[in-house]
Design an enzyme around this catalytic site. Structure first.
Site, PDB file in Angstrom:
ATOM      1  N   ASP A   1     -20.860  -6.279 -15.434  1.00  0.00           N
ATOM      2  CA  ASP A   1     -19.608  -5.527 -15.612  1.00  0.00           C
ATOM      3  C   ASP A   1     -19.664  -4.297 -14.704  1.00  0.00           C
ATOM      4  O   ASP A   1     -20.714  -3.638 -14.595  1.00  0.00           O
ATOM      5  CB  ASP A   1     -19.474  -5.089 -17.086  1.00  0.00           C
ATOM      6  CG  ASP A   1     -18.297  -4.138 -17.277  1.00  0.00           C
ATOM      7  OD1 ASP A   1     -18.542  -2.923 -17.412  1.00  0.00           O
ATOM      8  OD2 ASP A   1     -17.155  -4.615 -17.200  1.00  0.00           O
TER       9      ASP A   1
ATOM     10  N   GLU B   1      -6.080   2.395   8.582  1.00  0.00           N
ATOM     11  CA  GLU B   1      -5.310   1.193   8.224  1.00  0.00           C
ATOM     12  C   GLU B   1      -3.826   1.520   8.184  1.00  0.00           C
ATOM     13  O   GLU B   1      -2.978   0.756   8.580  1.00  0.00           O
ATOM     14  CB  GLU B   1      -5.774   0.664   6.864  1.00  0.00           C
ATOM     15  CG  GLU B   1      -5.123  -0.640   6.430  1.00  0.00           C
ATOM     16  CD  GLU B   1      -3.801  -0.471   5.684  1.00  0.00           C
ATOM     17  OE1 GLU B   1      -3.456   0.680   5.324  1.00  0.00           O
ATOM     18  OE2 GLU B   1      -3.089  -1.470   5.520  1.00  0.00           O
TER      19      GLU B   1
HETATM   20  N1  DTR Z   1      -0.061  -2.238   3.659  1.00  0.00           N
HETATM   21  C1  DTR Z   1      -0.819  -1.708   2.536  1.00  0.00           C
HETATM   22  C2  DTR Z   1      -0.176  -1.979   1.200  1.00  0.00           C
HETATM   23  C3  DTR Z   1       0.349  -3.332   1.063  1.00  0.00           C
HETATM   24  C4  DTR Z   1       1.656  -3.690   1.059  1.00  0.00           C
HETATM   25  N2  DTR Z   1       1.761  -5.051   0.843  1.00  0.00           N
HETATM   26  C5  DTR Z   1       0.526  -5.555   0.728  1.00  0.00           C
HETATM   27  C6  DTR Z   1       0.102  -6.854   0.509  1.00  0.00           C
HETATM   28  C7  DTR Z   1      -1.285  -7.093   0.471  1.00  0.00           C
HETATM   29  C8  DTR Z   1      -2.185  -6.026   0.643  1.00  0.00           C
HETATM   30  C9  DTR Z   1      -1.752  -4.692   0.849  1.00  0.00           C
HETATM   31  C10 DTR Z   1      -0.399  -4.493   0.891  1.00  0.00           C
HETATM   32  C11 DTR Z   1      -0.951  -0.232   2.687  1.00  0.00           C
HETATM   33  O1  DTR Z   1       0.069   0.459   2.651  1.00  0.00           O
HETATM   34  O2  DTR Z   1      -2.087   0.217   2.811  1.00  0.00           O
HETATM   35 ZN    ZN Z   2      -0.661   2.303   2.413  1.00  0.00          ZN
HETATM   36 ZN    ZN Z   3      -3.434   0.328   1.507  1.00  0.00          ZN
END
Ligand code: DTR
Ligand code: ZN
Ligand code: ZN
Ligand code: CA
Length: 435
Positions: free
Chosen positions: A39, A167
């Site tokens: 866990d 990212e």
């Molecule tokens: N792009 C990511 C958040 C996000 C939006 N749709 C999805 C689908 C699958 C994973 C992540 C995401 C962000 O804003 O970091």
């Molecule tokens: Zn984001």
């Molecule tokens: Zn994100």
């Protein structure tokens, strides 16, 4: 990225289709029996979130690329991993005139030619602390890595964890990592697991529908908790799994939802509030430690550990047995009549198995158009896949498990495929039965 087209189906049908579409194919094989993952203590994960919050507060309110809050976040995670016996490395890159950092942490041991990776982006947007997006994924991956150390896990595969930079600016850090990974090193990646937003305050339980074995590993975990999951369809290309998928690495992951609105059907099965976004503070200053659903974070953190323990246990052995296959291409008429591809099964005795493996490889540009059935020699149809107006991804490459014990094994079995929606076309590339 393919835009899902809204189909002119009544909403009820859409909901049903979407629901049925979650009946994902069985895994191509069940990984060897493995020691159960521990866990992951929610309190430990939340302690990391508290640290991320403090870091943001002390650094202008965010942890964004190029800002002091991001590097402070990297330093925090790295120090924890160094103390736990990991071999860590900072990979620098430049973006937008600022230095970015990927943190890579290798757990010593395991087969260097079979590397299982798990990652999450550590940067936030500039408008806030980014606790759900993506402190949640970063904290869960960190705590799982620390649990590996506490357990002194010695898996068959080599484990590598990663925290990506930038990212939010377009998967910059993970793209930099993949682009700078030698082809020989890429080929050693057995899989990449991505965790980006897994503690959303109005949570959904979405599983990436990319690699079927990884997908099934997560689905099995949630099935054990009697928690229904849905396929994560709008994520293709929207997080750090995309660069890995683009070079052919098997990928998977979890997602609890962002700015999309939870439907009433979803609220019925998951709780929470229908008509409200999964995360109302997505990319906003209110994405703080108050913007987390503890239950979702706890469950998803435990699912991360389950996947790491299960998928690192060794090569997933393909099902033993006799294979009957047909690799002739059969085109599937768009929105038209069903077509079939046949396989003659001989030399068997008695009936087919109760866990008959049906491997299909259908190339198509909108797999939600397709209805796929297995036809036994006596014509009995077994539904393998329903259509889904929301599943816009390409191709049906999966292995299904069918209880065919009522059928005589020998005879001509057929794969039947029908395209039930206009536009997008494809063909049966190959299929096989494993007895
Ligand atoms: N792009 C990511 C958040 C996000 C939006 N749709 C999805 C689908 C699958 C994973 C992540 C995401 C962000 O804003 O970091
Ligand atoms: Zn984001
Ligand atoms: Zn994100
Ligand atoms: Ca079509």
């Amino acid at each position: 990225m393919k835009l899902a087209r809204l189909r002119s189906l009544p909403v009820a049908a859409l909901a049903v289709a979407a629901l049925l579409a979650t009946a994902a194919p069985a895994a191509q094989a069940t990984p060897e029996a493995v020691a159960a993952a521990p866990d992951i203590p929610l309190a430990n994960v939340k302690a990391h979130l508290t640290q991320f919050q403090s870091i943001a507060t002390a650094n202008g309110g965010n942890r964004a690329h190029g800002r002091t809050g991001y590097k402070a976040s990297v330093d925090y995670v790295k120090a924890k991993l160094d103390a736990a016996g990991y071999t860590t490395a900072l990979q620098q890159f430049t973006y937008g005139g600022a230095t970015g950092y990927n943190l890579i942490a290798d757990w010593p041991g395991g087969d260097p030619n079979q590397v299982l990776m798990a990652g999450s982006h550590l940067d936030s947007v500039t408008s806030g602390a980014g606790i759900n997006d993506n402190g949640s994924g970063s904290a869960a991956v960190l705590e799982t890595a620390l649990a590996v150390s506490r357990a002194q896990l010695a898996p068959d595969k080599h484990l590598r964890f990663a925290w990506w930079g930038a990212e939010e600016l377009g998967l910059v850090g993970s793209k930099y990592y993949v682009n700078n990974l030698a082809t020989t090193e890429r080929s050693k990646l057995a899989g990449y697991l991505n965790f980006d937003m897994i503690g959303s305050p109005n949570p959904g339980y979405f599983v990436y529908d990319d690699d079927p074995v990884i997908e099934q590993t997560f689905k099995d975990y949630y099935a054990g908790l009697s928690i229904p999951t849905e396929i994560e369809t709008e994520g293709d290309g929207r997080s750090d799994h995309a660069p890995f998928k683009n070079v052919g690495v098997p990928v998977g992951g979890l997602f609890s939802g962002a700015d999309y609105t939870k439907t009433s059907a979803q609220a019925q099965k998951w709780g929470g509030t229908a008509g409200q976004a999964f995360d109302r503070c997505y990319h906003a200053s209110c994405d703080t430690t108050a913007n987390i659903n503890d239950t979702a974070l706890d469950r998803n953190s435990d699912a991360v550990a389950h996947a790491i323990w299960t998928l690192s246990a060794g090569t997933v052995t393909p099902p033993a047995g006799t294979v009957f296959s047909n690799a002739a291409n059969v085109s599937v008429p768009d929105n038209g009549a069903a077509v079939t591809s046949s396989v003659a099964v001989t030399g068997r005795t008695g009936n087919a198995p109760s866990a008959l493996k049906v491997g299909v490889d259908i190339k198509h540009t909108y797999r939600g158009d397709l209805v796929v059935d297995l036809l036994a020699p006596d014509g009995t149809a077994y539904r393998l896949k329903n259509s889904s107006s929301s599943d816009s991804a390409d191709n049906v490459i999966a292995t299904y498990t069918v209880n065919a014990s009522a059928e005589t094994a020998n005879g001509t079995w057929k794969l039947q495929v029908r395209d039930v929606a206009a536009q997008d076309t494809g063909y049966i590339d190959s299929w096989q039965l494993t007895f």
